[in-house]
Design a protein around this motif. Sequence first.
Motif, PDB file in Angstrom:
ATOM      1  N   ALA A   1      25.894 -85.476  19.997  1.00  0.00           N
ATOM      2  CA  ALA A   1      25.763 -86.324  21.186  1.00  0.00           C
ATOM      3  C   ALA A   1      26.505 -87.645  21.000  1.00  0.00           C
ATOM      4  CB  ALA A   1      24.285 -86.588  21.476  1.00  0.00           C
ATOM      5  N   MET A   2      26.486 -88.208  19.802  1.00  0.00           N
ATOM      6  CA  MET A   2      27.162 -89.474  19.553  1.00  0.00           C
ATOM      7  C   MET A   2      28.681 -89.322  19.604  1.00  0.00           C
ATOM      8  SD  MET A   2      25.159 -92.051  19.258  1.00  0.00           S
ATOM      9  CE  MET A   2      26.248 -93.210  18.448  1.00  0.00           C
ATOM     10  N   GLU A   3      29.195 -88.193  19.174  1.00  0.00           N
ATOM     11  CA  GLU A   3      30.631 -87.952  19.277  1.00  0.00           C
ATOM     12  C   GLU A   3      31.069 -87.967  20.738  1.00  0.00           C
ATOM     13  OE1 GLU A   3      31.688 -84.371  17.295  1.00  0.00           O
ATOM     14  OE2 GLU A   3      31.162 -85.099  15.297  1.00  0.00           O
ATOM     15  N   TYR A   4      30.311 -87.282  21.585  1.00  0.00           N
ATOM     16  CA  TYR A   4      30.677 -87.221  23.000  1.00  0.00           C
ATOM     17  C   TYR A   4      30.416 -88.543  23.706  1.00  0.00           C
ATOM     18  CZ  TYR A   4      31.782 -82.273  22.960  1.00  0.00           C
ATOM     19  OH  TYR A   4      32.392 -81.058  22.712  1.00  0.00           O
ATOM     20  N   GLY A   7      33.260 -90.577  25.514  1.00  0.00           N
ATOM     21  CA  GLY A   7      33.044 -90.805  26.935  1.00  0.00           C
ATOM     22  C   GLY A   7      33.157 -92.264  27.311  1.00  0.00           C
ATOM     23  N   MET A   8      32.746 -93.156  26.412  1.00  0.00           N
ATOM     24  CA  MET A   8      32.809 -94.583  26.722  1.00  0.00           C
ATOM     25  C   MET A   8      34.241 -95.096  26.779  1.00  0.00           C
ATOM     26  SD  MET A   8      29.459 -95.930  24.622  1.00  0.00           S
ATOM     27  CE  MET A   8      29.601 -97.643  25.119  1.00  0.00           C
ATOM     28  N   VAL A   9      35.182 -94.384  26.119  1.00  0.00           N
ATOM     29  CA  VAL A   9      36.589 -94.767  26.225  1.00  0.00           C
ATOM     30  C   VAL A   9      37.083 -94.614  27.655  1.00  0.00           C
ATOM     31  CG1 VAL A   9      38.924 -94.246  25.406  1.00  0.00           C
ATOM     32  CG2 VAL A   9      37.005 -94.158  23.818  1.00  0.00           C
ATOM     33  N   PHE A  10      36.545 -93.622  28.377  1.00  0.00           N
ATOM     34  CA  PHE A  10      36.992 -93.362  29.741  1.00  0.00           C
ATOM     35  C   PHE A  10      36.280 -94.238  30.773  1.00  0.00           C
ATOM     36  CE2 PHE A  10      37.909 -89.455  27.428  1.00  0.00           C
ATOM     37  CZ  PHE A  10      39.221 -89.222  27.816  1.00  0.00           C
ATOM     38  N   ARG A  48      38.827 -93.632  17.299  1.00  0.00           N
ATOM     39  CA  ARG A  48      38.856 -93.826  18.751  1.00  0.00           C
ATOM     40  C   ARG A  48      37.493 -93.490  19.338  1.00  0.00           C
ATOM     41  NH1 ARG A  48      42.031 -96.299  22.399  1.00  0.00           N
ATOM     42  NH2 ARG A  48      43.941 -95.288  21.691  1.00  0.00           N
ATOM     43  N   GLY A  49      36.975 -94.353  20.149  1.00  0.00           N
ATOM     44  CA  GLY A  49      35.652 -94.183  20.742  1.00  0.00           C
ATOM     45  C   GLY A  49      34.631 -95.012  19.993  1.00  0.00           C
ATOM     46  N   SER A  50      34.483 -94.754  18.705  1.00  0.00           N
ATOM     47  CA  SER A  50      33.552 -95.554  17.903  1.00  0.00           C
ATOM     48  C   SER A  50      34.017 -97.001  17.835  1.00  0.00           C
ATOM     49  CB  SER A  50      33.448 -94.977  16.489  1.00  0.00           C
ATOM     50  OG  SER A  50      32.931 -93.660  16.524  1.00  0.00           O
TER      51      SER A  50
END
Length: 316
Positions: free
Chosen positions: A70-73, A77-80, A157-159
Amino acid sequence: MSSLALKGPYWVTVRQYRRTLRLTGALVILALATIGGLRIWDAQTPDTYMQGRYLVPSNENHGFGMLRWAMEYLSLGMVFLPLLVGAFVAGPLVARELESGTYKLSLTQSISPDRWLASKLLTTSVASVAATLALIAVHRIGWGRVSGLWQLHWSDRGSYEATGSVLVAYVLLAVAIGALLGQLIRRTLLAMAATGLVTGAVLLVLGSLRWSFLPVLTVTGPVGPEARHLNVPDNGLMMDMGMLFRDGGRTTEWLCWDPSQDQSACLAAKNITGQYVDYHPQSHFWPTQLIETGILLALTALVAFAAFRVLRTRHP
């Protein structure tokens, strides 16, 4: 209390898009329930002691696996999120009103064009930043448990975006880009697509440049059949690695790793005397975040200024 209530164009903007605001709140609550629930599930199974006196999640801890997934997604997702915010501002908030002519009603209510646009951008910015900060807080709930894992390194990326200040700056830039392109294009779908493309391009460009803002650190060591392979210290981000010539020049690490030849003889013949690793330590995280945030805020100010200039030109 009545003085604290929204008035004029701010109240109109919130009223017009109350369903969108409610949906945004519901998504934040859903993210909180998901990550919080998985974190509680993960805590039900004790960790396992390994050699070296450190703990790892137990093989029976299925909650940890789901939390990591869930944390990976969530991180990706927050990048978008900036793309979605920018597309909303450019499309329904600005371009659709210009395309349909409904903005004229607001301008007949003793509201200047500047105040009309400012009310929409301010309302959207406040709501977007609040939602972004709430999602960052939700991300933090799970981040303390899964940070450092594959695809969840602080530099990934994302984190990287979800654990610092740059995501808020990207959202504000997306609002400004949406306001500018919505006025220039004045077609809802085209403005949404163009804003998504421009915001995405900024994300890609700065994402490719961010690790050049600060100079890398370098560690060196001996090379040879008995030498240990250099590791990246300080939980760092490796940028480059290879071998060193006697004169300080650099070459690829694979130059003398052919199993069919004598490595020591190859190293001596090519005057290779050491190995190196270039890296960014974890201490570079916040300086890099602040530099990138400053760049984004400067771009936001320029784009917002351009948006109001276009508005004044077309609606003096």
